[in-house]
Motif scaffolding. Structure first.
Motif, mmCIF file in Angstrom:
data_model
loop_
_atom_site.group_PDB
_atom_site.id
_atom_site.type_symbol
_atom_site.label_atom_id
_atom_site.label_comp_id
_atom_site.label_asym_id
_atom_site.label_seq_id
_atom_site.Cartn_x
_atom_site.Cartn_y
_atom_site.Cartn_z
ATOM 1 N N ALA A 127 0.662 -1.396 -0.092
ATOM 2 C CA ALA A 127 -0.151 -0.112 -0.034
ATOM 3 C C ALA A 127 0.834 1.273 -0.208
ATOM 4 O O ALA A 127 0.163 2.364 -0.527
ATOM 5 C CB ALA A 127 -1.209 -0.009 1.312
ATOM 6 N N GLN A 128 2.003 1.135 0.569
ATOM 7 C CA GLN A 128 3.148 2.389 0.591
ATOM 8 C C GLN A 128 3.647 2.549 -0.552
ATOM 9 O O GLN A 128 4.550 3.334 -0.852
ATOM 10 C CB GLN A 128 3.864 2.194 1.889
ATOM 11 N N THR A 129 3.650 1.520 -1.657
ATOM 12 C CA THR A 129 4.568 1.577 -2.705
ATOM 13 C C THR A 129 4.053 2.441 -3.735
ATOM 14 O O THR A 129 4.890 3.039 -4.755
ATOM 15 C CB THR A 129 4.806 0.225 -3.476
ATOM 16 N N PRO A 130 2.729 2.677 -4.205
ATOM 17 C CA PRO A 130 2.332 3.387 -5.313
ATOM 18 C C PRO A 130 3.039 4.940 -5.485
ATOM 19 O O PRO A 130 3.673 5.121 -6.401
ATOM 20 C CB PRO A 130 0.901 3.471 -5.048
ATOM 21 N N PRO A 131 3.104 5.626 -4.372
ATOM 22 C CA PRO A 131 3.790 6.763 -4.638
ATOM 23 C C PRO A 131 5.258 6.793 -4.986
ATOM 24 O O PRO A 131 5.802 7.510 -5.640
ATOM 25 C CB PRO A 131 3.724 7.608 -3.076
ATOM 26 N N LEU A 132 5.966 5.779 -4.368
ATOM 27 C CA LEU A 132 7.273 5.313 -4.727
ATOM 28 C C LEU A 132 7.360 5.152 -6.233
ATOM 29 O O LEU A 132 8.303 5.653 -6.974
ATOM 30 C CB LEU A 132 7.939 4.483 -3.919
ATOM 31 N N ALA A 133 6.455 4.280 -6.898
ATOM 32 C CA ALA A 133 6.569 4.056 -8.289
ATOM 33 C C ALA A 133 6.017 5.148 -9.087
ATOM 34 O O ALA A 133 6.592 5.452 -9.976
ATOM 35 C CB ALA A 133 5.542 2.860 -8.384
ATOM 36 N N ARG A 134 5.193 6.108 -8.844
ATOM 37 C CA ARG A 134 4.686 7.127 -9.444
ATOM 38 C C ARG A 134 5.948 8.167 -9.555
ATOM 39 O O ARG A 134 6.188 8.900 -10.673
ATOM 40 C CB ARG A 134 3.427 7.831 -8.752
ATOM 41 N N ALA A 135 6.780 8.288 -8.548
ATOM 42 C CA ALA A 135 7.853 9.220 -8.356
ATOM 43 C C ALA A 135 8.871 8.628 -9.375
ATOM 44 O O ALA A 135 9.804 9.401 -10.004
ATOM 45 C CB ALA A 135 8.629 9.243 -7.036
ATOM 46 N N GLU A 136 9.015 7.290 -9.877
ATOM 47 C CA GLU A 136 9.790 6.829 -10.869
ATOM 48 C C GLU A 136 9.244 7.006 -12.346
ATOM 49 O O GLU A 136 9.816 6.561 -13.315
ATOM 50 C CB GLU A 136 10.135 5.629 -10.581
ATOM 51 N N GLY A 137 7.988 7.564 -12.331
ATOM 52 C CA GLY A 137 7.489 7.900 -13.704
ATOM 53 C C GLY A 137 6.333 6.655 -14.225
ATOM 54 O O GLY A 137 6.071 6.497 -15.314
ATOM 55 N N LEU A 138 6.089 5.586 -13.395
ATOM 56 C CA LEU A 138 5.307 4.579 -13.511
ATOM 57 C C LEU A 138 3.758 4.814 -13.517
ATOM 58 O O LEU A 138 3.271 5.652 -12.540
ATOM 59 C CB LEU A 138 5.582 3.423 -12.640
#
Length: 186
Positions: A127-138
């Motif tokens: 649940a905490q991963t989406p912001p990290l992935a969005r920050a990498e452009g995903l």
């Protein structure tokens, strides 16, 4: 449970998990754990630094069949609670695209230490991963599971994952049946 960036003060708890038989590599298991322990003994600070490799500068990745492939950008966060290390979640990607090379089965992988399972830690970590992935452009992340891994499938579904396909894993991974799930990042 919180996600932490790997640091020297966390390393003894991580090492204890490896020495206790745990491995983040659910296919190579004990072999991968011994390789990590050897890298830690050789250069603990280098091991910690390598947990964040956004430029894919680390060495080749060893697949379950022993073959090696080029590393892609990625990083690991460690799951941490008031008792210490609980597991790991990793994110990997190719810059500018959601596509992954055939040897990389998903953007996200996670593993929880046996004594900390069934507490919702994997669900919380994902649940905490989406912001990290969005920050990498995903725009979305894909995860794969074994066909019979109902626990992991529940974790993914609880985080909005949708089953995209059933497939045969590449020969390097044994050719076993798998499932590919996708979580659209909003």
């Amino acid at each position: 449970m919180q996600l932490v960036w790997p640091r020297a003060e966390h390393l003894p708890s991580y090492v204890a998990a490896l020495e206790g038989g745990w491995s983040a590599d659910n296919v190579r298991g004990a072999v991968a754990a011994q390789e990590e322990l050897a890298r830690i003994r050789q250069d603990a600070n280098g091991f910690i630094a390598a947990q964040v490799d956004r430029e894919a500068r680390g060495g080749a990745v060893t697949l379950p069949d022993g073959s090696t492939v080029a590393r892609i950008p990625g990083f690991r966060r460690w799951l941490w609670d008031d008792t210490g290390f609980c597991g790991v979640i990793g994110l990997r990607w190719q810059p500018g695209t959601e596509a992954l090379p055939p040897h990389c089965l998903g953007h996200v992988g996670y593993a929880v230490v046996p004594g900390r399972r069934n507490r919702g830690y994997a669900t919380q970590a994902l649940a905490q991963t989406p912001p990290l992935a969005r920050a990498e452009g995903l725009r979305w992340i894909e995860l794969t599971t074994d066909e019979d891994n109902a626990a992991s499938q529940r974790v993914i579904a609880a985080n909005g994952g949708v089953l995209v396909e059933r497939f045969a894993k590449p020969a390097a991974f044994g050719g076993h049946p798998g499932q590919r799930w996708r979580i659209v990042l909003t």
